[in-house]
Design an enzyme around this catalytic site. Structure first.
Site, PDB file in Angstrom:
ATOM      1  N   ILE A   1       0.863  -1.170   0.000  1.00  0.00           N
ATOM      2  CA  ILE A   1       0.000   0.000   0.000  1.00  0.00           C
ATOM      3  C   ILE A   1       0.905   1.227   0.000  1.00  0.00           C
ATOM      4  CG2 ILE A   1      -1.986  -1.105   1.110  1.00  0.00           C
ATOM      5  CD1 ILE A   1      -1.125  -0.001   3.767  1.00  0.00           C
ATOM      6  N   ASP A   2       0.361   2.373  -0.371  1.00  0.00           N
ATOM      7  CA  ASP A   2       1.168   3.580  -0.526  1.00  0.00           C
ATOM      8  C   ASP A   2       1.759   4.045   0.800  1.00  0.00           C
ATOM      9  OD1 ASP A   2       0.392   3.582  -3.190  1.00  0.00           O
ATOM     10  OD2 ASP A   2      -1.312   4.908  -2.830  1.00  0.00           O
ATOM     11  N   LYS A   3       2.805   4.850   0.690  1.00  0.00           N
ATOM     12  CA  LYS A   3       3.519   5.364   1.854  1.00  0.00           C
ATOM     13  C   LYS A   3       2.581   6.012   2.866  1.00  0.00           C
ATOM     14  CE  LYS A   3       6.987   8.874   3.087  1.00  0.00           C
ATOM     15  NZ  LYS A   3       7.927   9.895   2.560  1.00  0.00           N
TER      16      LYS A   3
ATOM     17  N   THR B   1      -0.750   5.687   3.017  1.00  0.00           N
ATOM     18  CA  THR B   1      -1.950   4.896   3.295  1.00  0.00           C
ATOM     19  C   THR B   1      -1.626   3.998   4.478  1.00  0.00           C
ATOM     20  OG1 THR B   1      -2.678   4.913   0.990  1.00  0.00           O
ATOM     21  CG2 THR B   1      -3.548   3.158   2.388  1.00  0.00           C
TER      22      THR B   1
ATOM     23  N   ARG C   1      -7.372   6.126  -5.166  1.00  0.00           N
ATOM     24  CA  ARG C   1      -7.077   7.552  -5.289  1.00  0.00           C
ATOM     25  C   ARG C   1      -7.383   8.058  -6.697  1.00  0.00           C
ATOM     26  NH1 ARG C   1      -1.009   7.749  -3.439  1.00  0.00           N
ATOM     27  NH2 ARG C   1      -1.311  10.002  -3.729  1.00  0.00           N
TER      28      ARG C   1
END
Length: 302
Positions: free
Chosen positions: A138-140, A142, A239
Site C-alpha cells: 500500500i502507498d507510503k 496509506t 485515489r
C-alpha cells in the site's frame, strides 16, 4: 551493461530529449536519465546531446544502461503493530509515512527492514532481496493491513489469490464533496499518466482494467466518509478512481487539491479489512486493522 537504442517517432518531434526518454523508459527516474545525459552517456545520431535538445522524427537515441547494483538491505529494530502472525505469514498494520519496501531514496526505515528484524530469515524470497516476504503493498501515506509471507509456498498462494481477485480488501476513506449516490462501481482502466510518469491516470488507451466498489458510510458538510472494496489492485487505484469522478481523497495532494484545510500527512485512506484463504489450512481468515488515531480525530471533527 546493456545498450539501449530507440528511434524518435513523429508524435514526439519537438519534445525535449530528457522528456522523451522519461516517456519511453518510465521504469527509470527522470533524475537518473538526466545524469546519464549530463555525463555524456546519451548519443543522438552518434553525437552527445543536452537534455534540452529538441528531438526530430527518425533521430536515433542510444545509451548504455549501467548494471544495477542492489544495496544491502539491513534488519532494523522498528516496532510493528502485528495484527496476526503464524508460521506462514504475518499481517501488520502499517503506519502513515512508512514505505513498504526499499527503493531508490528509501533503503532504510521501510516495512521490509522491520520485518527482517522481527522475522529473521523467515521471509519468502520470491520477490528477491529488495522485497523479501512482500506479496502486495500500500502507498507510503496509506495506513492499514499488509500481508507478508514467511515461505515461498505461502507467497505463491497469496499471490494467486490476488491474481484471481479473491482476496477481500476493504478500505475506509474520506473524499471531497457529496457523492450523489449511496453506492456505486467505478470500472475504468488505470495506467501510467501520459505526461507525468510519477502519476497514474484513467487511461483507456494503455491502462489495465480496474474496478472499485464504494458505498457511503456517513455524510458531512463538504465531505463523505466511504468504504471502498477493491476488485482489482492497480497502483493508486482508489485515489485515481475517486479523483476521476470528481471526489478525490481528502489530503491527497497528488490527485486532489494541493491545499488541505486539515493538518494531514497525505491521503485519508486506510486498508481496514483484508480477508483471504489461509495457505496451509485453507480456511477463510479475515483481519481487521483499527482506524488510526488521526482518522478517528478527523471523523469526530467533521
Amino acid at each position: 551493461m546493456d545498450e539501449l537504442r530507440f528511434q524518435i517517432t513523429e508524435d514526439m518531434e519537438g519534445e525535449r530529449l530528457d522528456k522523451c526518454m522519461g516517456m519511453l523508459l518510465d521504469s527509470l527516474s527522470r533524475s537518473f536519465l538526466q545524469k546519464l545525459i549530463k555525463d555524456g552517456q546519451v548519443l543522438v545520431n552518434g553525437e552527445t546531446a543536452k537534455g534540452s535538445y529538441r528531438v526530430n522524427a527518425d533521430d536515433e537515441v542510444a545509451f548504455f544502461l549501467p548494471a544495477a547494483v542492489e544495496p544491502d538491505i539491513l534488519p532494523e529494530n522498528i516496532p510493528l503493530d502485528i495484527l496476526y502472525e503464524d508460521s506462514d505469514l504475518i499481517v501488520v498494520n502499517k503506519p502513515k509515512g512508512m514505505v513498504v519496501h526499499p527503493a531508490a531514496g528509501h533503503y532504510s526505515g521501510t516495512l521490509v527492514n522491520a520485518l527482517m528484524y522481527h522475522c529473521g530469515k523467515e521471509l519468502s524470497g520470491i520477490n528477491g532481496v529488495m522485497r523479501p516476504g512482500i506479496v502486495h503493498r500500500i502507498d507510503k501515506n496509506t495506513t492499514g493491513s499488509v500481508i507478508a509471507c514467511k515461505n515461498d509456498r505461502a507467497h505463491a498462494s497469496i499471490a494467486a489469490q490476488l491474481k484471481e481477485h479473491t482476496i477481500n480488501r476493504r478500505y475506509r476513506a474520506v473524499c471531497l464533496g457529496a457523492l450523489p449516490d449511496d453506492q456505486g462501481v467505478i470500472d475504468a482502466p488505470i495506467g501510467r499518466h501520459p505526461t507525468d510518469r510519477k502519476k497514474m491516470a484513467v487511461n483507456v488507451r494503455n491502462g489495465k482494467r480496474a474496478v472499485t466498489h464504494f458505498r457511503v458510510l456517513e455524510r458531512f458538510a463538504g465531505y463523505t466518509y466511504i468504504e471502498c472494496v477493491l476488485e482489482t489492485g492497480r497502483t493508486h487505484q482508489i485515489r485515481v478512481h475517486m479523483a476521476s469522478i470528481g471526489h478525490p481523497i481528502l489530503g491527497d495532494d497528488v490527485y486532489g487539491p494541493r491545499k488541505c484545510p486539515f493538518s494531514l500527512q497525505g491521503q485519508t485512506l486506510h486498508a481496514k479489512t483484508i480477508g483471504f484463504q489461509h495457505p496451509s489450512t485453507g480456511q477463510y481468515l479475515e483481519i481487521d486493522a483499527p482506524l488510526p488515531e488521526y482518522f478517528q480525530r478527523l471523523l469526530t471533527l467533521l
